[in-house]
Design a protein around this motif. Structure first.
Motif: not given
Length: 474
Positions: A59-82
């Motif tokens: 949002e602040h800078d759309p030109s940034l190259v932002v890369c997310i690496v996730e060992a399983q899949y997005c939401g596998y941790g607390a975000s998907g089971r709280n």
């Protein structure tokens, strides 16, 4: 108990929430896209913290190259089971005052509270259906010993001219909870129940729309450097100017954070749909509920009429290692069900259709930290220590981390949660050996109080060795 299908093509069952969320998604192909060789920012972890950080950066800078690496899949941790409760941190306000002073404590508590409006606005703007039901929360007592556990928090807020809590008498608490064991409490308007996995999967889609590159089934194995930083993964190496570690409890084993964090499990059950809970009053409204015991009980209903009921303090980690005990069906289903039936004997014949468990990164203060992993290397940042309260807190955390990454001198970078925890937990092996003993004493103490009996002094002494801070102890 009903059999639960494998909702994700590459991974076993994790929670009811993820089953529901994946049922509305197209089946996911295996990610075969190559990793970028370079990026401006690499975020390790595809949960709320990592995704909110990526979104705020882009949002602040759309030109940034932002890369997310996730060992399983997005939401596998607390975000998907709280438990799916979006609650503020006013209950921890006395601790905030002790740590940060009155003015910063008020600023912090209000910033976390503002996260609910921010969440609702974001979901509306981006067409996200996270099943948000803004019906507030009730912090109640379920035995006589718990009555007035909220006294310190209410008094501290009153002294600060803040009034998030409304006193509730026994009669009203029983209407709100539909339990005859409720003995009053305090109601907070700025709280909601949500479907947490729907939210995290929608944040994933939104981050991709904003331009984030997301690589799932990709485990970080190590990193080195102080800007640029080389992030080594199971699929290759990425060189980045900044790195954000957002792996929640999986970060607690590192030498930097282990002295301040302890990993325990929270265990949850979900009943079959109950037709009576489709009535939008009382428990069926979606109100978020919790009692005042140290091994907290928390619960809410779902839009389709289930009761989702959780209990803290399940498995005690060994050396903060998140092992196989912390994923899948809960081995504490019997204990959690017993607590549910104590509060709601009328549900004794309702089947328990789902159970699950997950790790909690409990900090020594009960509050998270956002900032450099090492004071000598500001190129590697982390957000960790949510202590079981992360739905709204990660929204603030994403803003703080985005400001720190881009080195902005703004209100977010100046938040007091950028200060490290002041005290340490006992070291291992004493911590891992002692935690089960303290837990056993705490369970014995709370069971006796449920029965209206006075715990033995030795039981209270051992239970009191818990070095972490609960809201009622703030």
């Amino acid at each position: 108990m009903s059999a639960t299908r494998n909702a994700h093509p590459n991974h076993p069952y994790v929670s009811l929430w993820l089953d529901e969320a994946f049922s509305t998604e197209q089946r996911l192909p295996v990610d075969l896209n190559p990793l970028p060789r370079t990026a401006d920012v690499v975020i390790v972890g595809g949960g709320y913290t990592g995704l909110w950080t990526a979104i705020r950066l882009l949002e602040h800078d759309p030109s940034l190259v932002v890369c997310i690496v996730e060992a399983q899949y997005c939401g596998y941790g607390a975000s998907g089971r709280n438990g799916g409760i979006a609650d503020t941190s006013w209950a921890k306000f006395p601790t905030m005052v002790k740590l940060f002073g009155l003015d910063d404590a008020v600023r912090l508590a209000r910033a976390i509270e503002a996260g609910l409006d921010e969440l609702c606005g974001f979901c509306t703007q981006h067409g996200i259906d996270a099943q948000i039901r803004r019906r507030g929360s009730l912090w109640t007592a379920t035995n006589a010993a718990q009555v007035d556990s909220w006294h310190n928090a209410v008094d501290a807020c009153t002294e600060a001219h803040a009034h998030p809590f409304r006193p509730v008498d026994t009669s009203e608490s029983r209407i709100l909870t539909e339990s005859q064991l409720a003995l009053g409490g305090v109601f907070e308007h700025s709280a909601a129940s949500i479907q947490p996995a729907r939210l995290v999967r929608a944040l994933r889609r939104t981050a991709i729309k904003f331009g984030a590159q997301i690589h799932e089934s990709t485990t970080m194995t190590s990193f080195n450097g102080a800007g640029p930083v080389r992030v080594h993964t199971t699929r290759g190496t990425i060189t980045a100017q900044k790195v954000v570690l957002a792996t929640n409890a999986w970060l607690a084993r590192t030498s930097t954070f282990k002295p301040y964090l302890f990993v325990t499990s929270s265990d949850i059950i979900a009943t079959a749909p109950i037709p009576q809970l489709l009535d939008p009053d009382g428990l069926g409204s979606g109100i978020a509920l919790s009692d005042s015991r140290r091994l907290i009980l928390y619960w809410r209903s779902t839009p389709d009429g289930r009761v989702v009921f959780g209990k803290g303090g399940g498995h005690m980690s060994r050396y903060n290692h998140v092992d196989r005990r912390f994923t899948g069906r809960s081995t504490f289903t019997g204990q959690v069900t017993e607590r549910l039936h104590r509060l709601y004997p009328q549900l004794a014949q309702v089947p328990i259709e789902h159970t699950w468990t997950g790790p909690i990164d409990y900090s020594v203060t009960g509050l998270p930290y956002f900032g450099p992993v090492d004071d000598s290397n500001h190129a590697v940042l982390a957000g960790v220590g949510y202590s079981g309260m992360g739905v709204l807190q990660t929204i603030l955390g994403g803003r703080i981390l985005a400001s720190l990454v881009t080195e902005r001198d703004d209100e977010w970078a100046a938040m007091p949660l950028t200060r490290r925890w002041p005290n340490r937990l006992p070291p291992d092996p004493w911590r891992s050996a002692g935690a089960p003993l303290v837990k056993a004493a705490t369970m014995r103490k709370e069971r006796l109080m449920d029965e209206g009996r006075q715990p033995w002094p030795l039981t209270c002494l051992v239970a009191g060795l818990d070095p972490t801070t609960a809201p009622s102890q703030s």
